[in-house]
Design an enzyme around this catalytic site. Sequence first.
Site, PDB file in Angstrom:
ATOM      1  N   TRP A 102       0.486  -1.197  -0.485  1.00  0.00           N
ATOM      2  CA  TRP A 102       0.106  -0.560  -0.252  1.00  0.00           C
ATOM      3  C   TRP A 102       0.532   0.562  -0.060  1.00  0.00           C
ATOM      4  O   TRP A 102       0.776   1.924  -1.290  1.00  0.00           O
ATOM      5  CB  TRP A 102      -0.911   0.023   0.945  1.00  0.00           C
ATOM      6  CG  TRP A 102      -2.228  -1.414   1.090  1.00  0.00           C
ATOM      7  CD1 TRP A 102      -2.622  -2.065   1.630  1.00  0.00           C
ATOM      8  CD2 TRP A 102      -2.658  -1.369   0.116  1.00  0.00           C
ATOM      9  NE1 TRP A 102      -3.616  -3.069   1.571  1.00  0.00           N
ATOM     10  CE2 TRP A 102      -3.925  -2.150  -0.297  1.00  0.00           C
ATOM     11  CE3 TRP A 102      -3.425  -0.394  -1.361  1.00  0.00           C
ATOM     12  CZ2 TRP A 102      -4.897  -2.814  -1.432  1.00  0.00           C
ATOM     13  CZ3 TRP A 102      -3.779  -0.402  -2.017  1.00  0.00           C
ATOM     14  CH2 TRP A 102      -5.199  -1.759  -2.026  1.00  0.00           C
ATOM     15  N   ASP A 172      -1.704   6.392   6.588  1.00  0.00           N
ATOM     16  CA  ASP A 172      -2.938   5.874   6.123  1.00  0.00           C
ATOM     17  C   ASP A 172      -3.276   4.711   6.733  1.00  0.00           C
ATOM     18  O   ASP A 172      -2.567   3.593   6.904  1.00  0.00           O
ATOM     19  CB  ASP A 172      -2.491   5.190   4.360  1.00  0.00           C
ATOM     20  CG  ASP A 172      -3.369   4.239   3.777  1.00  0.00           C
ATOM     21  OD1 ASP A 172      -4.286   4.445   4.465  1.00  0.00           O
ATOM     22  OD2 ASP A 172      -3.054   2.885   2.789  1.00  0.00           O
ATOM     23  N   LYS A 196     -12.785  -1.693   6.068  1.00  0.00           N
ATOM     24  CA  LYS A 196     -11.846  -2.555   6.747  1.00  0.00           C
ATOM     25  C   LYS A 196     -12.509  -2.185   7.948  1.00  0.00           C
ATOM     26  O   LYS A 196     -13.200  -3.577   8.467  1.00  0.00           O
ATOM     27  CB  LYS A 196     -10.159  -2.690   7.047  1.00  0.00           C
ATOM     28  CG  LYS A 196      -9.348  -2.693   5.475  1.00  0.00           C
ATOM     29  CD  LYS A 196      -9.949  -2.690   4.312  1.00  0.00           C
ATOM     30  CE  LYS A 196      -9.181  -2.913   2.987  1.00  0.00           C
ATOM     31  NZ  LYS A 196      -8.040  -2.132   2.582  1.00  0.00           N
TER      32      LYS A 196
HETATM   33  C1  PLP Z   1      -7.101  -1.497   1.383  1.00  0.00           C
HETATM   34  C2  PLP Z   1      -6.202   0.161   1.795  1.00  0.00           C
HETATM   35  C3  PLP Z   1      -6.197   1.216   0.228  1.00  0.00           C
HETATM   36  C4  PLP Z   1      -6.728   0.831  -1.016  1.00  0.00           C
HETATM   37  O1  PLP Z   1      -7.848   1.449  -0.264  1.00  0.00           O
HETATM   38  P1  PLP Z   1      -9.605   1.854  -1.520  1.00  0.00           P
HETATM   39  O2  PLP Z   1     -10.589   1.965  -0.387  1.00  0.00           O
HETATM   40  O3  PLP Z   1      -9.794   0.583  -2.129  1.00  0.00           O
HETATM   41  O4  PLP Z   1      -8.930   2.618  -2.245  1.00  0.00           O
HETATM   42  C5  PLP Z   1      -5.487   1.567   1.342  1.00  0.00           C
HETATM   43  N1  PLP Z   1      -4.492   1.535   2.084  1.00  0.00           N
HETATM   44  C6  PLP Z   1      -4.821   0.252   3.422  1.00  0.00           C
HETATM   45  C7  PLP Z   1      -3.597   0.290   4.400  1.00  0.00           C
HETATM   46  C8  PLP Z   1      -5.187  -0.207   2.908  1.00  0.00           C
HETATM   47  O5  PLP Z   1      -5.939  -1.517   3.457  1.00  0.00           O
END
Ligand code: PLP
Length: 361
Positions: A102, A172, A196
């Site tokens: 990511w 993030d 998530k």
């Molecule tokens: C799932 C995830 C993403 C991407 O998320 P989207 O909402 O599908 O764009 C980015 N960073 C992390 C840490 C993730 O777990």
Amino acid sequence: MTRKYNFCAGPAALPEAVLLKAQAEMLDWQGRGLSVMEMSHRSEAFVAIAEQAEQDLRDLLQVPDNYKVLFMQGGASSQFAMVPLNLLGKGGTGNYVKTGVWSKKAIAEAKRYNPIHLAADTEGNSFTSVPAQNEIVLSDDASYLHFTSNETIGGLQFDYLPEAGDVPLVCDMSSDILAAPLNVGDYGVIYAGAQKNIGPAGLTLVIIRDDLLDQAMEITPSMMNYRIAADNDSMYNTPPTYAWYLSGLVFDWLKNEVGGLEKMAEINTRKANKLYSAIDNSSFYGNPIAVANRSQMNVPFTLADAALDKVFLQEAEQNGLLNLAGHRSVGGMRASIYNAVPEQAVDALIAFMADFEQRHG
Ligand SMILES: *Cc1c(COP(=O)(O)O)cnc(C)c1O
């Protein structure tokens, strides 16, 4: 109807109590005679839902008054562009910590807008640990330091808060926000896709210190501009109203049923510890991540014989344990054990793993 245990990395399990509440309110929200899905986002009823959700989130995270909470769209992946677009208008360089899939994606997207500075990189050890503080080296012109608190695919989580002096931290937090208390005041920007650990897909949460709202690049599209989102209470256009409502139900559940983030963290630690113990106490299952950096949310593991992967997944499913396949890029297994995954689900997984090892190990 039988609900099975869902270990999906995302969109992930939601608390059963939340789904039941949404079901009860589906056709007629609190006597208004219509579904939340059918309400104008400008209606008094929806504005009340939206404000309550924000207040509950602020209470849970004790968000300071000088931070805005934005309910955006486009997923965390859109934040990979929005962060540089919104923070580099006054020049400087985005600094990044690379710890897995990511953060690599965040870096690749940011490079479209500026050269970026790689402040730390643990690809050399196959992303099995996070960098130590003294391995994070900022550029002199750093506008922000971006890191990924929990690498969802690798199962790698920061066990400390990187220190960047006056340089704002941008995090993030897609897969571990709300898993434990945190000090929002330590960050410039926190962002997270909802699917998530918050709610359903379609909503993206951004928490931003208000002095960072006014340094967007000229080219920033209105829909991606934090200042415009903030000035319009996240309703510059039609927001994802139902996802916002459901996320609000999750915040309420965390606050009033779980009893807050300290409680949630206790449960999460217990869940993760017992699963990692089960892995460590067997010679059949393995996890390569440095113990201090093992994720409490996403637990990847391998079987001694990869030829058994398919059988493991099939039998797990027959036993009501869903979505245990590792990410398509890495294979193996991964159990995502977010807030909404009950401790009984982890117990059932551990029991199944022991039984499987006995029969196939
Ligand atoms: C799932 C995830 C993403 C991407 O998320 P989207 O909402 O599908 O764009 C980015 N960073 C992390 C840490 C993730 O777990």
